[in-house]
Design an enzyme around this catalytic site. Structure first.
Site, PDB file in Angstrom:
ATOM      1  N   GLU A   1       0.831  -1.205   0.000  1.00  0.00           N
ATOM      2  CA  GLU A   1       0.000   0.000   0.000  1.00  0.00           C
ATOM      3  C   GLU A   1       0.868   1.258   0.000  1.00  0.00           C
ATOM      4  OE1 GLU A   1      -4.055  -1.452   2.272  1.00  0.00           O
ATOM      5  OE2 GLU A   1      -2.310  -0.915   3.498  1.00  0.00           O
TER       6      GLU A   1
ATOM      7  N   GLU B   1      -3.481  -9.733   4.220  1.00  0.00           N
ATOM      8  CA  GLU B   1      -4.352  -9.398   5.353  1.00  0.00           C
ATOM      9  C   GLU B   1      -5.522 -10.356   5.501  1.00  0.00           C
ATOM     10  OE1 GLU B   1      -2.343  -5.433   4.425  1.00  0.00           O
ATOM     11  OE2 GLU B   1      -2.973  -7.231   3.338  1.00  0.00           O
TER      12      GLU B   1
END
Length: 259
Positions: A110, A130
Site C-alpha cells: 500500500e 491481510e
C-alpha cells in the site's frame, strides 16, 4: 536507532526505511515518516523523493505485528500522512518514486502504491496477505481496483497470494524491473530527470489527477479551465509558464524556477 534515514542531494531526497529485521512500520515510525514527507512537501528546494527500504530482502511488510502485540493500536495515531507518511498526506504535489528492493506486502505494498512511480528489483515479491489474518487491506481495497484490472485486483485481495515483479509489471503495477544491484542507481537517474523538469507543472498534474479521480470529465475540465485548482491557477500566472514558451521560441532548454 533512527528508523528513517534520509539522503539529500540537490533537489532529490532519498527516504530509507531502516527497521531491522524486516522494515515493518509501527506507530512511532509512521509518525516520523509523516514528518519527513511533510517537510519534503514544504521545502521549495526539494523536487523529487525516493522511498526505499534498507537491505536486500525487505522493502516493507507493512504493519509491525510485534508492536501491535505490545500495545500499538491498529487505529492509533499514524501521524500527519497516515500510515507510512504518504497515504493521506494532503497537498503532496511533488513526484515520489518507490524503489522496491525486496518484499512489499500488506501495508508495504500500500505504501508503494502511494508513490507516483514504482521501480522493482528483479527479486521483489508482493502480496496483500491481510485476508489470512482476518483483517482488511483497506488502502489497497480502495486503490488497487483503480490501478489494475478489477478481477485481478479482487483475486489478490481475496486470496492474499504472492506474485513476483514480472507479474506486477504485466498488470502495470510497476513501471520497471531493474537488477537489484542497479535499483538505486536507476531510481536516482529517474529522480534526476524529474528534478530537471517544471515543478509547477508537476504540482498541477498531481492535483488534477486527485481532483478528477471521481469527477465527470466535463466537470473536471471546467474546474481546470476555470482555474479553480490552486496549482493550475499558480501555473498559469507563473514565470515558468512564460519561460516554457520563450525557451521554445528561442530554441533553448528552459530554466525552471518554480515560480
Amino acid at each position: 536507532m533512527d528508523p528513517i534515514k534520509t539522503t539529500r542531494k540537490g533537489a532529490i531526497l532519498q527516504v530509507t526505511l531502516d527497521r531491522p529485521k524486516a522494515n515493518a512500520i509501527d506507530l512511532a515510525t509512521s509518525r516520523i515518516m509523516g514528518d519527513v514527507f511533510a517537510a519534503f512537501r514544504d521545502d521549495p528546494e526539494l523536487r523529487v523523493a525516493i522511498l526505499t527500504g534498507a537491505g536486500e530482502k525487505f522493502f516493507c511488510p507493512g504493519w509491525d505485528l510485534k508492536a501491535a502485540a505490545d500495545g500499538d493500536a491498529v487505529d492509533g495515531d499514524y501521524g500527519v500522512g497516515g500510515f507510512g507518511g504518504l497515504q493521506e498526506l494532503r497537498g503532496m504535489n511533488k513526484p515520489v518514486i518507490a524503489a522496491v528492493n525486496g518484499i512489499a506486502c500488506g501495508g508495504g505494498l500500500e505504501l508503494a502504491l502511494s508513490a507516483d512511480m514504482i521501480l522493482a528489483a528483479d527479486h521483489a515479491t508482493f502480496a496483500l496477505p491481510e485476508i489470512r489474518s482476518g483483517t482488511v487491506a483497506d488502502a489497497a481495497s480502495v486503490k488497487l481496483p483503480k490501478r489494475i484490472p478489477y478481477h485481478i485486483a479482487m483475486e489478490l485481495l481475496l486470496t492474499g497470494r504472492w506474485f513476483d515483479a514480472q507479474e506486477a509489471k504485466g498488470w502495470g503495477l510497476v513501471n520497471e524491473i531493474v537488477p537489484a544491484s542497479d535499483l538505486m542507481e536507476r531510481a536516482w537517474a529517474l529522480a534526476a530527470t524529474l528534478a530537471s523538469g517544471p515543478p509547477l507543472v508537476y504540482a498541477a498534474i498531481k492535483e488534477i489527477v486527485r481532483d478528477a479521480e471521481d469527477a465527470k470529465f466535463q466537470d473536471a475540465m471546467n474546474r481546470i479551465t476555470g482555474r479553480q485548482l490552486e496549482t493550475v491557477d499558480r501555473l498559469y500566472a507563473s514565470q515558468d509558464q512564460l519561460e516554457g514558451a520563450r525557451a521554445f521560441a528561442e530554441k533553448r532548454d528552459p530554466v525552471w524556477k518554480g515560480k
